[in-house]
Design a protein around this motif. Structure first.
Motif, PDB file in Angstrom:
ATOM      1  N   GLU A 101       0.941  -1.240   0.048  1.00 51.70           N
ATOM      2  CA  GLU A 101       0.050   0.194  -0.092  1.00 51.70           C
ATOM      3  C   GLU A 101       0.753   1.158  -0.004  1.00 51.70           C
ATOM      4  N   LYS A 102       1.776   1.295   0.888  1.00 54.84           N
ATOM      5  CA  LYS A 102       2.774   2.394   0.947  1.00 54.84           C
ATOM      6  C   LYS A 102       3.413   2.629  -0.473  1.00 54.84           C
ATOM      7  N   HIS A 158       2.556   1.706  -3.293  1.00 54.09           N
ATOM      8  CA  HIS A 158       1.789   2.050  -4.495  1.00 54.09           C
ATOM      9  C   HIS A 158       1.692   3.589  -4.109  1.00 54.09           C
ATOM     10  N   TYR A 159       1.163   4.094  -2.885  1.00 53.68           N
ATOM     11  CA  TYR A 159       1.040   5.531  -2.722  1.00 53.68           C
ATOM     12  C   TYR A 159       2.014   6.164  -3.026  1.00 53.68           C
ATOM     13  N   ARG A 160       3.232   6.117  -2.798  1.00 52.39           N
ATOM     14  CA  ARG A 160       4.450   6.803  -2.721  1.00 52.39           C
ATOM     15  C   ARG A 160       5.064   6.929  -4.250  1.00 52.39           C
ATOM     16  N   ARG A 194       3.227   6.179  -6.763  1.00 50.30           N
ATOM     17  CA  ARG A 194       2.017   6.853  -7.571  1.00 50.30           C
ATOM     18  C   ARG A 194       1.975   8.415  -7.269  1.00 50.30           C
ATOM     19  N   HIS A 195       2.183   8.950  -6.303  1.00 57.83           N
ATOM     20  CA  HIS A 195       2.357  10.354  -6.067  1.00 57.83           C
ATOM     21  C   HIS A 195       3.464  11.262  -6.118  1.00 57.83           C
ATOM     22  N   SER A 249       6.982   9.471  -7.238  1.00 56.85           N
ATOM     23  CA  SER A 249       8.068   8.641  -7.836  1.00 56.85           C
ATOM     24  C   SER A 249       9.216   9.164  -8.343  1.00 56.85           C
ATOM     25  N   THR A 291       9.247  10.819   0.383  1.00 56.38           N
ATOM     26  CA  THR A 291       8.420  11.712   0.142  1.00 56.38           C
ATOM     27  C   THR A 291       8.827  13.129   0.594  1.00 56.38           C
ATOM     28  N   VAL A 331      -0.137   6.646   5.226  1.00 53.56           N
ATOM     29  CA  VAL A 331      -0.791   6.684   3.654  1.00 53.56           C
ATOM     30  C   VAL A 331      -2.243   7.466   4.046  1.00 53.56           C
ATOM     31  N   GLY A 371       0.907  11.773   4.985  1.00 55.24           N
ATOM     32  CA  GLY A 371       1.552  11.403   3.573  1.00 55.24           C
ATOM     33  C   GLY A 371       2.438  12.263   3.058  1.00 55.24           C
ATOM     34  N   HIS A 372       2.657  12.352   1.669  1.00 55.68           N
ATOM     35  CA  HIS A 372       3.334  13.238   0.694  1.00 55.68           C
ATOM     36  C   HIS A 372       2.904  14.618   0.766  1.00 55.68           C
TER      37      HIS A 372
END
Length: 289
Positions: A104-105, A107-109, A111-112, A114, A156, A170, A199-200
């Motif tokens: 999950e982390k 994918h989040y990092r 995605r937002h 990279s 991030t 996240v 998050g970011h």
């Protein structure tokens, strides 16, 4: 839900115990300062930068270490969502379960943000490398030649000057409940959404390093040191942030101090049971932006 740096054996640690979440060995070339906030570099930039750092390492490090690194022809490039499976395998090989980044982390990092994460790769085929099974072709003209992930830095941005649990999390989308939709102003059961950023944070000027990992069988080759130095220099030369922050085990403090990080004392982060040390490295350029 924080992450931080992992357990990697370092020649430079001189007998210190194996640590959790640290870098291994990599460096970077001096690039001209840029006013751009973009972290993206093209393939030629990445290759030239890495080779220059490797040459500089050759003048300072053990010859045997250099030859071990050179024989795998490592190169760096930014990570993307397509690298998730390899990143997961890398963390599984390098870190204890409680300190691994979750799917999950990742994918989040990736995605937002990279463009804030960097991988070190080889195109050599080695069936014993855990990440070989998930490697992608280097380019379509040579499908048999794979780009195998050997190590990575995941990061991030945050608006805080030190690492917080919220920075490591996240973000969870808020789902209104019936009580929160109640228009009765006397209703005291309404749940207020958290105002603490999670998050970011794109506008943040602190780069938060969540993870620096090298595959165990490729440690002690100068890859981690080169990767971290290259990464920190890119941050400065491209004015990505005013500082870099991470949390580390107490035993790793001297190691990070060698990269310019300063011990800021005990961290408030509760990741993996807490007990971390806040470390911050102020950028030497780009801090006025």
């Amino acid at each position: 839900m924080p992450r931080d740096l992992a357990a990697l054996k370092e020649d430079t640690l001189q007998g210190m115990p194996q640590l959790t979440k640290s870098p291994e060995e990599v460096e970077e070339d001096n690039r001209p300062a840029s006013s751009s906030s973009s972290f993206t570099m093209d393939a030629d930039d990445e290759t030239n930068l890495f080779r220059s750092l490797a040459r500089r390492n050759n003048n300072n490090n053990n010859t045997n270490t250099n030859s071990k690194r050179d024989e795998i022809h490592p190169y760096t490039q930014t990570l993307s969502l397509s690298d998730i499976e390899s990143c997961l395998l890398l963390e599984e090989a390098a870190f204890p379960p409680e300190e691994r980044c979750t799917r999950e982390k990742f994918h989040y990092r990736l995605r937002h943000c990279s463009d804030l994460s960097l991988g070190i790769f080889t195109s050599l085929t080695d069936s014993t490398v855990p990440t070989a099974a998930t490697a992608s072709p280097v380019y379509s003209g040579a499908p048999a030649r794979k780009s195998v992930l050997l190590g990575h830095i995941i990061a991030t941005k945050t608006t805080n000057s030190r690492v917080t649990d919220g920075d490591m999390a996240v973000p969870v989308p808020s789902h209104p409940t019936s009580s929160s939709l109640d228009t009765n102003t006397n209703n005291t059961n309404s749940e207020e959404p958290s105002t603490v950023p999670q998050g970011h944070q794109q506008t943040g000027r602190t780069l938060l390093i969540h993870s620096l990992a090298i595959l165990p069988q490729y440690q002690r080759r100068g890859l981690g040191r080169t990767l971290l130095l290259a990464y920190l220099q890119r941050i400065e030369s491209h004015s990505i942030a005013d500082r870099a922050a991470l949390i580390a085990h107490r035993a790793l403090v001297p190691y990070y101090e060698g990269f310019g990080f300063v011990d800021m004392g005990e961290s408030a982060c509760g990741f993996a049971g807490g007990g971390w040390v806040d470390m911050v490295r102020e950028s030497e350029v780009g801090g006025d932006e």
